[in-house]
Design an enzyme around this catalytic site. Structure first.
Site, mmCIF file in Angstrom:
data_model
loop_
_atom_site.group_PDB
_atom_site.id
_atom_site.type_symbol
_atom_site.label_atom_id
_atom_site.label_comp_id
_atom_site.label_asym_id
_atom_site.label_seq_id
_atom_site.Cartn_x
_atom_site.Cartn_y
_atom_site.Cartn_z
ATOM 1 C CG ASP A 188 -4.875 -5.195 3.302
ATOM 2 O OD1 ASP A 188 -5.952 -5.830 3.342
ATOM 3 O OD2 ASP A 188 -4.380 -4.611 4.289
ATOM 4 C CE LYS B 15 -6.553 -2.646 6.104
ATOM 5 N NZ LYS B 15 -5.200 -2.747 6.639
#
Ligand code: ADP
Ligand code: ASP
Ligand code: MG
Length: 815
Positions: free
Chosen positions: A676, A680
């Site tokens: 994750d 980003k």
């Protein structure tokens, strides 16, 4: 003397007539006036229908006719006391007997000529005026019923007869000299010299009023209807339309020619000739000022109003045979004129290669065949291409005298249309510069009207039409926030937000006027099953100006349709990072497409929820800065885990606790894997101008190898315990150096890395606690001291707030 006209809607039933009578009573005795009434609302239409049915030799016209008779008798009985009823009731009955005979004749010969039709329609006005004159008489107002056929003289163009003003004026003047009482005059009808009944065109009672006013040198004409004047646009299509206080005759004529049904176009001519002002007033709100139509155009915006006509077709002729061949246009227009085909708009390019006209769709096939016949040799020889007819079009026109002195009206018009994805098929501007018209597809009409209305009249006021997919925690928080803030936004920011579509993974629902945000809940089994294609289809069909698609899911399937959405000129706001962290090509394509289509694609919440990270970075880049390094703690859960670890609990227990508190994904491996965070930093890298692929990100996973294939979460935790020692060792080593462990992402020299770092007390992340995010931008300008953004980077509320801010930003951009 005033001429006061009430339209069909004002006298549609007994209750409405009471309103009309009270207006008349207030004037009675105080000023001189004559009254003109239309047929009772809807009656003309029903008579027309009866004639058409009878013409097809069907007997069902009887039912309508009986209903009509009943309606007239009932109104007469209510308006006139029993003792005085007989004249009115007899009048009605005799008229309906005549009508019965008339329809029977039509039924037998299966034909109803324009001449007969005018006679049929004349009954509507004759009946209503006779009854209303009797009704007023019963109230003690002395009235005289006037059958306008005795006074208004016309030629024999049945259906839209031309008035002979010379004889008409004389007849009116001498009649008024000789007769007492308040005249109650049938609108709409006249007669030829031979005494045949004619009508002056549908909705023509307004015109009758103006004819009488001009003949009598009246001081004003009042047209009472069911709206408070001529409005900036048709209020049935544009709900923000408002009354125009003052219009010139020409402006009013132009607006009504192009479809503003509120006043009949020809009405302006007789009044204008005698300089008599026309007032448009609302029977149901008599206290409102309404519209004044006179010589002066009055103050106002660059345009006065917007009107439109639907059921239009375009007729296109083109080919080399048209270039510099004298007489082609003459033959073209002559043929149409000779066949009684009215041209609404003409557009010819200066290359002369094509001529395009807009006509009523009912005339289209006839127009095509007469033109084909006229140009059959040219078509055969190829000098002219096949005649093309494009159906289902509409004409939209902006009108106002101010355009003559102000450049920019057409710019604003076409910008507003373009921005809302309304394709313009043809354009025309009269040389008087009173009107600019465009032909568009009918399906876009309402959107186009609203877009233009907003652009010209409400440039400070914006309505955003939202379609929301994903009504989970974020979506719910968002609707609640919008609801709480809406009043303030409307008042202070002139921004209205309406949600018209809502969907979760299973169901979807829509609301044409926008959901009531105070009460709306997520869609459920009483709504439609969710179908992404259908959702987009309905959004496109609703076809609002300023539409926004808000994706509060984490779904790849939804991200996959962004391209289609942007392509149809609908903006997107989303916290879903799937699209921007997928293939580099997709990321680039979406950004480019948004630019090309002039719509916004906002995703501030892709990284660190509502914290201003993406915006900040975009602003730095736009202003010419260069990013040297980004260091970021982008996972609240990972930061929580590693700062808790310092307190002495074993790693596996800390992770379990974080999961319990809801700080991690249901399977904590999704956080610990670093994937994750990698997505980003990938997005931040791309925003910083680097061509990064996901594979380029160097990810150090915190999931020990043997835990990766644990079949369940409990099994994962069991296996994780064996690694507590390893994490304890990492922590001890850091502590020994006076450092702390931070799971972070770095972008430097075009390389993105995600992993665990040991940081000394100098580093800004050293003091970072709890689940906060923190991002450091070291750039050419922020070199010695990096720019720091810090704060909560996860949670439904802060994410929803970020999404909300993006929606508002999008609204402000489209002003
Ligand atoms: P009446 O029965 O009084 O003759 P109409 O139905 O002929 O009334 O005309 C009034 C209607 O015209 C309004 O109810 C409104 O829906 C429609 N309309 C269309 N365009 C406009 C406009 N620009 N301003 C006001 N009304 C309009
Ligand atoms: N009754 C006629 C019509 O409906 C004329 C009018 O209402 O002005 O067209
Ligand atoms: Mg009307």
């Amino acid at each position: 003397m005033k001429i006061i006209k009430f339209g069909g809607s004002s006298i549609a039933n007994y209750e409405n007539i009471q309103k009309v009578f009270s207006i008349v009573e207030q004037k009675s005795g105080k000023e001189a006036f004559a009254l003109v009434f239309s047929a009772f609302g809807g009656v003309t239409e029903q008579l027309l229908q009866c004639a058409n049915i009878a013409q097809q030799s069907e007997e069902s016209y009887h039912t309508i006719l009986q209903e009509l008779e009943k309606r007239h008798l009932e109104i007469a009985k209510k308006l006139v006391p029993v003792q005085q009823q007989s004249t009115a009731l007899t009048f009605v009955k005799v008229r309906f007997n005549e009508l019965g005979d008339l329809f029977h004749g039509i039924y037998l010969i299966k034909e109803c000529s324009n001449r007969t039709m005018d006679y049929v329609l004349s009954f509507g006005e004759r009946l209503s005026n006779f009854i209303l004159a009797a009704g007023l008489q019963a109230k003690g107002i002395s009235t005289t019923y006037v059958d306008a056929r005795d006074l208004v003289k016309t030629d024999g163009r049945f259906g839209h007869a031309k008035v002979n003003f010379k004889s008409t004026n004389k007849l009116i003047q001498s009649y008024f000299e000789k007769h007492e009482g308040i005249k109650v005059i049938t609108g709409f009808i006249g007669s030829t010299d031979k005494g045949e009944t004619t009508t002056v065109g549908r909705s023509g009672s307004d015109y009758t009023a103006s004819i009488f006013a001009a003949a009598l040198g009246a001081e004003q004409v009042e047209i009472w209807t069911d709206v408070s004047g001529v409005m900036t646009a048709d209020p049935r299509l544009v709900y923000t339309a408002f009354t125009i206080p003052q219009l010139s005759y020409n402006e009013a004529m132009e607006l009504s020619h192009f479809g503003a049904k509120v006043v009949f176009p020809a009405t302006m001519q007789p009044a204008m000739k005698e300089d008599i002002p026309i007032y448009i007033k609302n029977t149901f709100k008599p206290e409102e000022e309404g519209t004044r139509i006179s010589k002066e155009s009055g103050e106002g915006k660059i345009i006065k109003g917007i009107s439109s006509m639907d059921n239009i077709s375009i007729l296109n002729v083109q080919g080399p045979g048209l270039v510099e061949v004298v007489g082609v246009s003459q033959r073209f227009f002559g043929t149409l004129a000779n066949n009684g085909i009215n041209i609404i708009l003409i557009s010819q390019a200066s290359s002369e290669h094509s001529i395009c006209v807009a006509i009523a769709s009912k005339d289209a096939s006839r127009a095509k065949s007469v033109i084909e016949e006229e140009f059959r040799y040219e078509i055969q020889s190829g000098e002219m291409a096949e005649i093309e007819v494009v159906p289902d079009m509409a004409v939209i026109a902006v009108v106002g005298e101010n355009m003559q002195h102000n450049p920019g009206a057409s710019g604003r018009m076409f910008q507003a249309l373009g921005r809302n994805n309304v394709n313009v098929a043809a354009i025309a501007q009269g040389s008087s510069e009173l009107n600019i018209s465009a032909v568009i597809t009918q399906a876009d009409l309402q959107k186009a009207l609203n877009a233009l209305h907003e652009a010209f009249f409400l440039s400070d006021y914006k309505v955003l039409h939202v379609f929301l997919v994903g009504v989970g925690l974020i979506g719910k928080a968002l609707t609640k926030m919008i609801n709480n803030q809406l009043g303030k936004l409307q008042e202070e920011n002139m921004l209205d937000i309406q949600i018209h579509g809502m969907a979760n993974s299973r169901y979807m629902k829509f609301h044409e006027d926008g959901f009531d945000l105070a009460t709306v809940g997520p869609p459920d089994e009483n709504d439609e099953p969710m179908d992404m294609g259908k959702f987009i289809g309905t959004m496109t069909e609703m076809n609002f100006s300023n539409s926004v698609f808000v994706d509060c899911t984490a779904s790849q399937d939804v991200a996959d349709i962004y391209e289609q959405i942007l392509d149809s000129k609908v903006g997107i706001v989303t916290p879903n990072k799937k699209a921007n962290s997928g293939p580099l090509d997709t990321y680039k394509k979406l950004k480019k497409l948004a630019g090309q289509r002039g719509v916004r694609f906002f995703y501030e919440t892709n990284v660190a929820a509502g914290l201003p990270v993406i915006n900040t970075l975009q602003d730095l880049m736009l202003s010419g800065d260069h990013v040297h390094r980004i260091e970021a703690v982008l996972s609240g859960s990972m930061n929580y885990i590693f700062s808790e670890l310092e307190k002495g609990m074993p790693f596996s227990e800390v992770v379990a606790q974080a999961k319990e508190k809801g700080y991690t994904e249901p399977d904590p491996r999704d956080d610990l894997s670093g994937m994750d965070v990698a997505r980003k930093i990938l997005i931040l890298g791309r925003e910083a101008g680097q061509d990064l692929h996901f594979e380029d990100v160097d990810i150090q996973s915190m999931v020990p190898e043997d835990c990766e294939d644990a079949a369940s979460v409990p099994e994962f935790f069991e296996k994780l315990q064996k690694h507590d020692g390893h994490f304890q060792q990492l922590l001890d080593e850091a502590k020994a150096k006076g450092e702390k462990l931070r799971f972070m992402a770095t972008l430097e020299n075009g390389k993105a890395k995600v992993g665990l770092n040991s940081l000394d007390s100098e580093h800004p992340f050293y003091t970072l606690k709890g689940s906060d995010n923190m991002i450091l931008f070291t750039t050419e300008r922020y070199n010695d001291f990096p720019m720091i953004v810090r704060g909560p980077g996860a949670g439904a509320d802060v994410t929803a707030a970020g999404v909300f801010a993006d929606i508002i930003r999008l609204g402000n951009y489209s002003r």
